[in-house]
Write a protein that holds these residues in place. Structure first.
Motif, PDB file in Angstrom:
ATOM      1  N   THR A   3       0.837  -1.196   0.000  1.00 18.59           N
ATOM      2  CA  THR A   3       0.000   0.000   0.000  1.00 18.59           C
ATOM      3  C   THR A   3       0.871   1.245   0.000  1.00 18.59           C
ATOM      4  OG1 THR A   3      -1.764  -1.144   1.177  1.00 18.59           O
ATOM      5  CG2 THR A   3      -1.767   1.247   1.296  1.00 18.59           C
ATOM      6  N   LYS A  17       0.741   5.876  -0.971  1.00 25.45           N
ATOM      7  CA  LYS A  17      -0.071   7.064  -1.223  1.00 25.45           C
ATOM      8  C   LYS A  17       0.824   8.251  -1.538  1.00 25.45           C
ATOM      9  CE  LYS A  17      -3.684  10.025   0.807  1.00 25.45           C
ATOM     10  NZ  LYS A  17      -4.511  10.036  -0.423  1.00 25.45           N
ATOM     11  N   ARG A  39      -4.819   6.535  -2.040  1.00 25.15           N
ATOM     12  CA  ARG A  39      -4.046   5.415  -1.552  1.00 25.15           C
ATOM     13  C   ARG A  39      -4.433   4.159  -2.335  1.00 25.15           C
ATOM     14  NH1 ARG A  39      -3.336   6.599   3.521  1.00 25.15           N
ATOM     15  NH2 ARG A  39      -5.563   6.528   3.930  1.00 25.15           N
ATOM     16  N   THR A  95      -2.915  -0.151  -3.744  1.00 22.43           N
ATOM     17  CA  THR A  95      -1.972  -1.265  -3.660  1.00 22.43           C
ATOM     18  C   THR A  95      -1.296  -1.467  -5.002  1.00 22.43           C
ATOM     19  OG1 THR A  95      -3.169  -2.396  -1.892  1.00 22.43           O
ATOM     20  CG2 THR A  95      -1.713  -3.734  -3.252  1.00 22.43           C
ATOM     21  N   PRO A 108      -0.780   1.789  -8.806  1.00 24.12           N
ATOM     22  CA  PRO A 108      -1.661   0.844  -8.131  1.00 24.12           C
ATOM     23  C   PRO A 108      -2.521   0.057  -9.121  1.00 24.12           C
ATOM     24  CG  PRO A 108      -1.784   3.009  -7.110  1.00 24.12           C
ATOM     25  CD  PRO A 108      -1.036   3.183  -8.386  1.00 24.12           C
ATOM     26  N   THR A 135      -5.352  -1.226  -7.801  1.00 25.48           N
ATOM     27  CA  THR A 135      -6.666  -0.874  -7.287  1.00 25.48           C
ATOM     28  C   THR A 135      -7.177   0.350  -8.056  1.00 25.48           C
ATOM     29  OG1 THR A 135      -5.469   0.293  -5.531  1.00 25.48           O
ATOM     30  CG2 THR A 135      -6.397  -1.858  -4.990  1.00 25.48           C
ATOM     31  N   CYS A 183      -7.872   2.922  -1.195  1.00 22.73           N
ATOM     32  CA  CYS A 183      -7.780   1.481  -0.970  1.00 22.73           C
ATOM     33  C   CYS A 183      -6.522   1.142  -0.182  1.00 22.73           C
ATOM     34  CB  CYS A 183      -7.738   0.718  -2.299  1.00 22.73           C
ATOM     35  SG  CYS A 183      -9.116   1.060  -3.398  1.00 22.73           S
ATOM     36  N   LEU A 184      -6.523  -0.038   0.435  1.00 19.78           N
ATOM     37  CA  LEU A 184      -5.328  -0.493   1.134  1.00 19.78           C
ATOM     38  C   LEU A 184      -5.383  -2.000   1.344  1.00 19.78           C
ATOM     39  CD1 LEU A 184      -5.443   0.491   4.940  1.00 19.78           C
ATOM     40  CD2 LEU A 184      -7.444   0.166   3.497  1.00 19.78           C
ATOM     41  N   ASP A 185      -4.221  -2.554   1.730  1.00 20.65           N
ATOM     42  CA  ASP A 185      -4.093  -3.929   2.215  1.00 20.65           C
ATOM     43  C   ASP A 185      -4.472  -4.978   1.177  1.00 20.65           C
ATOM     44  OD1 ASP A 185      -3.323  -2.728   4.530  1.00 20.65           O
ATOM     45  OD2 ASP A 185      -5.076  -3.286   5.705  1.00 20.65           O
ATOM     46  N   PHE A 203      -8.867  -6.672  -1.491  1.00 24.53           N
ATOM     47  CA  PHE A 203      -8.385  -5.424  -0.884  1.00 24.53           C
ATOM     48  C   PHE A 203      -9.523  -4.718  -0.172  1.00 24.53           C
ATOM     49  CE2 PHE A 203     -10.048  -4.275  -5.013  1.00 24.53           C
ATOM     50  CZ  PHE A 203     -10.659  -3.041  -4.820  1.00 24.53           C
ATOM     51  N   GLU A 215     -11.632   1.896   1.475  1.00 25.35           N
ATOM     52  CA  GLU A 215     -11.550   2.484   2.809  1.00 25.35           C
ATOM     53  C   GLU A 215     -12.818   3.183   3.271  1.00 25.35           C
ATOM     54  OE1 GLU A 215      -7.942   4.032   4.675  1.00 25.35           O
ATOM     55  OE2 GLU A 215      -7.326   4.446   2.617  1.00 25.35           O
TER      56      GLU A 215
END
Length: 281
Positions: free
Chosen positions: A81, A83, A89, A91, A110, A112, A118-120, A135, A138
């Motif tokens: 992840t 940003k 943000r 992945t 990214p 995503t 987005c994250l993880d 993913f 958020e």
């Protein structure tokens, strides 16, 4: 050497080299880039060894979070992840010939959606051998945090279709809203694994006693679910973002970080047989 209890790290992810008897530990460790630590016993660690540092002009300038490394088709792929100011943000995927890196960007930014926070991201290979990234969309953007999946190309360098919603954080009976609202529910840290024909997911959110690690189970045994949630979290007291790995003897282990407050977070390790036999693959 660093004793485990002195190693500050969030979002721990372990890759095991059984032949060499070595564990590789990746995670969020508060640098601009990503590092790895190595160990033979999960208690004494060497490192950190840098596995990625951004070149001048690299798009991301903050939030270097939650790297995890998967062996796939003979190479090592890092999903992490990142940003930047003025950008969402997301992945990104990186690739290397070895766990110690160096890892180089595999995707063009990214994978995503560029207009989603987005994250993880985590890698999942479905029953037909197709790669997906699961993913978190958020809560900062959608309120009720979403767990989503996007199909990837066979080389993991791009999305090959639109994202799909798997579930929302509030669907789990153990989650609670944050900041005194009734709308802000968090999704964090998915990790998928199979137990026979069953497909399960570890993921994190906030419960009544703080940051927590929960379990979702696919009723169909496939990624699209529907996903059913255990009534109570697996661990519910200020720890989470977990994953499973095999130790050098082939036994299943669980790791997550605890506590969740900075700068005290540490990786903890448990034999899966001591946690919940129902999880055993």
């Amino acid at each position: 050497m660093i004793v485990r209890q002195q190693l500050r790290i969030r979002d721990p992810y372990v890759l095991t080299d059984v032949a060499e008897g070595v564990y590789y530990l990746y995670g969020t460790n508060h640098v601009e880039g990503f590092d790895v630590y190595t160990s033979r016993d999960l208690e004494l660690w060497e490192g950190p060894f840098p596995v990625f540092r951004p070149d001048a002009g690299f798009w991301a300038d903050r939030d270097y979070w939650a790297p995890e490394v998967h062996e796939y088709r003979g190479r090592y792929y890092m999903l992490a992840t990142l940003k930047a100011e003025g950008r969402c943000r997301g992945t990104q995927v990186f690739v290397s010939e070895r766990p110690l890196g160096p890892f180089l960007p595999c995707s063009e930014g990214p994978v995503t959606p560029r207009d989603w926070e987005c994250l993880d991201g985590t890698l999942h290979i479905d029953e037909e051998g197709k790669p997906w990234m699961v993913f978190c969309h958020e809560w900062l953007q959608v309120g009720d945090g979403e767990m989503c999946a996007v199909p990837l190309s066979d080389t993991l360098d791009a999305a090959s279709g639109p994202p799909e919603l798997l579930f929302k954080a509030s669907e789990a009976p153990w989650t609670v809203a944050r900041r005194g609202t009734d709308t802000d529910y968090i999704t964090d840290g998915p990790f998928l694994f199979r137990n026979g024909e069953r497909l399960l997911m570890l993921w994190s959110s906030f419960g009544g006693d703080g940051y927590s690690l929960g379990i979702a189970r696919s009723a169909s045994g496939s990624l699209r679910g529907p996903w059913l949630h255990d009534e109570q979290p697996l661990f519910g007291q200020d720890g989470g973002h977990g994953m499973l790995f095999r130790d050098t003897q082939g036994e299943w282990m669980l790791t997550y970080h605890k506590p969740n407050r900075s700068p005290e977070e540490r990786a903890v390790f448990y034999s899966l047989a001591d946690v919940d036999a129902d999880l055993l693959p």
